[in-house]
Enzyme design. Structure first.
Site, PDB file in Angstrom:
ATOM      1  N   GLU A 181       0.571  -1.221   0.160  1.00  0.00           N
ATOM      2  CA  GLU A 181       0.062  -0.032   0.063  1.00  0.00           C
ATOM      3  C   GLU A 181       0.888   1.168   0.009  1.00  0.00           C
ATOM      4  OE1 GLU A 181      -0.312  -2.699   1.934  1.00  0.00           O
ATOM      5  OE2 GLU A 181      -2.168  -3.040   2.348  1.00  0.00           O
TER       6      GLU A 181
ATOM      7  N   PRO B 296      13.900 -11.406   1.833  1.00  0.00           N
ATOM      8  CA  PRO B 296      12.689 -11.467   2.985  1.00  0.00           C
ATOM      9  C   PRO B 296      11.663 -10.276   2.924  1.00  0.00           C
ATOM     10  CG  PRO B 296      14.733 -11.310   4.087  1.00  0.00           C
ATOM     11  CD  PRO B 296      15.117 -11.374   2.760  1.00  0.00           C
ATOM     12  N   ARG B 297      10.646 -10.781   3.112  1.00  0.00           N
ATOM     13  CA  ARG B 297       9.547  -9.656   3.332  1.00  0.00           C
ATOM     14  C   ARG B 297      10.058  -8.761   4.572  1.00  0.00           C
ATOM     15  NH1 ARG B 297       5.587  -7.234   0.255  1.00  0.00           N
ATOM     16  NH2 ARG B 297       3.983  -6.419   1.839  1.00  0.00           N
TER      17      ARG B 297
ATOM     18  N   GLU C 197      15.732  -1.804  -1.961  1.00  0.00           N
ATOM     19  CA  GLU C 197      16.685  -2.331  -3.006  1.00  0.00           C
ATOM     20  C   GLU C 197      16.008  -3.315  -3.804  1.00  0.00           C
ATOM     21  OE1 GLU C 197      20.411  -3.249  -1.255  1.00  0.00           O
ATOM     22  OE2 GLU C 197      20.822  -1.426  -0.559  1.00  0.00           O
TER      23      GLU C 197
ATOM     24  N   ASN D  92       2.683  -8.415  -4.345  1.00  0.00           N
ATOM     25  CA  ASN D  92       2.681  -7.584  -5.822  1.00  0.00           C
ATOM     26  C   ASN D  92       3.448  -8.448  -6.927  1.00  0.00           C
ATOM     27  OD1 ASN D  92       2.344  -5.821  -7.795  1.00  0.00           O
ATOM     28  ND2 ASN D  92       3.018  -4.127  -6.589  1.00  0.00           N
TER      29      ASN D  92
ATOM     30  N   LEU E 125       3.499  -7.344  -9.853  1.00  0.00           N
ATOM     31  CA  LEU E 125       3.535  -6.413 -10.912  1.00  0.00           C
ATOM     32  C   LEU E 125       5.036  -5.562 -10.797  1.00  0.00           C
ATOM     33  CD1 LEU E 125      -0.049  -4.879 -11.387  1.00  0.00           C
ATOM     34  CD2 LEU E 125       1.354  -6.784 -12.687  1.00  0.00           C
TER      35      LEU E 125
END
EC number: 2.4.99.12
Length: 418
Positions: free
Chosen positions: A60, A264-265, A307, A330, A332
């Site tokens: 978001e 990693p997230r 990054e 995401n 995209l």
């Protein structure tokens, strides 16, 4: 119903303090900014039109950055307040927002802190992104300004949950002057829950601008990895890594010239990831330990924020994390860099994007670690280079076709300008 919510949130105030303290202990709060959770912080500086944008997390936040950038191009006098909830989004927004925007952590959803926050800022327009609905904050903000819910989505699980509390859902969402949903499926869900002021413009993530890339870093990294086929595992969770790490040894045996990079997230998990690599007999280096990948290692772990664009730039294939159990992330962002995109079986939070890229042959969906290994070996076989190239070209074409969505969003948003 709202009075009951306010009453309960007041009774739970001591628990909020305990929760924040626990979050501090486990590193999910920044001690330098924790006061913002209690509405202690900055305030409005002047009388210029102020848009408040709330972006819950990283995905978001990228939309928020795009909105700030595009609105300010047409309305340079507008100022922005951008709030978020997670530390990962806070780090991104704090570093990437322009000077015309201020970032603040969203206060706890308690009427005391909400009123202080709104009194400090007095926004002229509020924009909430996607699906994070804080009842008290939304109800109080609607008394001060128009609110918009943009790129709204609802998972099947949330839909079933809200059906049991339909009246409360309506009480919250009817505070929004406009609800812009991201798919026909979401439109149907909102309508079934009694929300009629809805418009389907498609997913604004389709119109997200390409992630920034440090060109000096890119040149250095490209030269360093020039003889390697880079496979990127992006935005991974522990559940993804349980499947990914065991297949790396086999993959590198079959494809000698490939190099694995994992982002990693939540980079703060770096120690546990490195420990898991050791348990799997994998050699790994974190970016915080070495600016460039160690070519003799099995993989390189990027434990820094901001990054992702750099590493999408050098990747041939990107696996998008969170797609085994978390509903996906995401797709995209990778498509902007013409990556061949692979994701797992659970894209429940990104159903329409997943459906679109699959229909356009711009991505590949796998169901298991074994399928993932087989697909990577297949795509990296020189005999299948044309097929790999087709996926890469199709991913870029897909994202380019959908850039007009942002203009349609801005047409609705600017209706609420003076």
């Amino acid at each position: 119903m709202m009075r009951l919510y306010y009453f309960l949130s007041f009774l739970l105030l001591p628990i909020y303090f305990v929760i924040i303290f626990i979050r501090l202990l486990i590193g999910k709060e920044d001690i330098r900014r924790v006061k913002e959770r209690f509405a202690i912080g900055k305030h409005r500086q002047d009388n210029r039109f102020l848009i408040w944008i709330h972006a819950a997390s990283v995905g978001e936040s990228m939309i928020a950055l795009n909105l700030v950038d595009n609105i300010s191009k047409h309305f340079p006098e507008v100022r922005f307040l951008v709030t978020s909830w997670t530390q990962s989004s806070a780090k991104i927004l704090s570093t990437k927002l322009p000077k015309i925007a201020t970032h603040q952590l969203l206060p706890i959803d308690n009427i005391i802190f909400t009123k202080i926050f709104l009194n400090n800022w007095k926004p002229d327009l509020g924009i909430f992104i996607e699906s994070e609905l804080w009842p008290g904050t939304i109800n109080e903000a609607a008394k001060q300004c128009n609110l918009l819910l943009v790129n709204a989505r609802m998972s099947d699980k949330s839909f079933e949950s809200w059906k049991k509390r339909k009246g409360f859902f309506q009480l919250i969402v009817k505070n929004f002057s406009e609800v812009i949903v991201q798919s026909e499926r979401d439109l149907q869900k909102f309508n079934e829950l009694g929300i009629s002021n809805t418009t389907n413009l498609g997913n604004i993530k389709f119109a997200n601008e390409k992630l920034p890339v440090n060109q000096e870093e890119l040149i250095k990294l490209s030269e360093h990895l020039k003889n390697k086929q880079v496979i990127l595992f992006a935005s991974t969770h522990p559940e993804d890594e349980e499947i990914i790490l065991p297949i790396i040894k086999n993959l590198k045996k079959q494809v000698i010239d490939c190099y694995i990079i994992l982002i990693p997230r939540h980079p703060e998990r770096i120690k546990s990831i490195l420990d898991n690599c050791i348990a799997q007999d994998l050699s790994a280096t974190a970016k915080s330990q070495n600016d460039l990948p160690v070519l003799t290692d099995d993989l390189y772990i990027v434990d820094r924020f901001g990054e992702m664009g750099l590493f999408f730039s050098i990747a041939s294939i990107s696996f998008i994390g969170g797609s085994f159990k978390q509903g996906g992330h995401n797709i995209l962002e990778a498509a902007h860099f013409s990556n061949c995109i692979i994701f797992g079986p659970d894209m429940s939070k990104n159903t329409d994007i997943a459906k679109g890229v699959l229909q356009s042959k711009a991505a590949i969906q796998i169901k298991s670690g074994e399928e993932l290994l087989n697909m990577l070996e297949y795509l990296l076989d020189p005999n299948n280079s044309r097929e790999l190239k087709n996926y890469q070209e199709n991913s870029l074409k897909f994202v380019e076709r959908n850039q007009k969505i942002l203009d349609e969003y801005l047409q609705i948003i600017t209706k609420f300008f003076p």
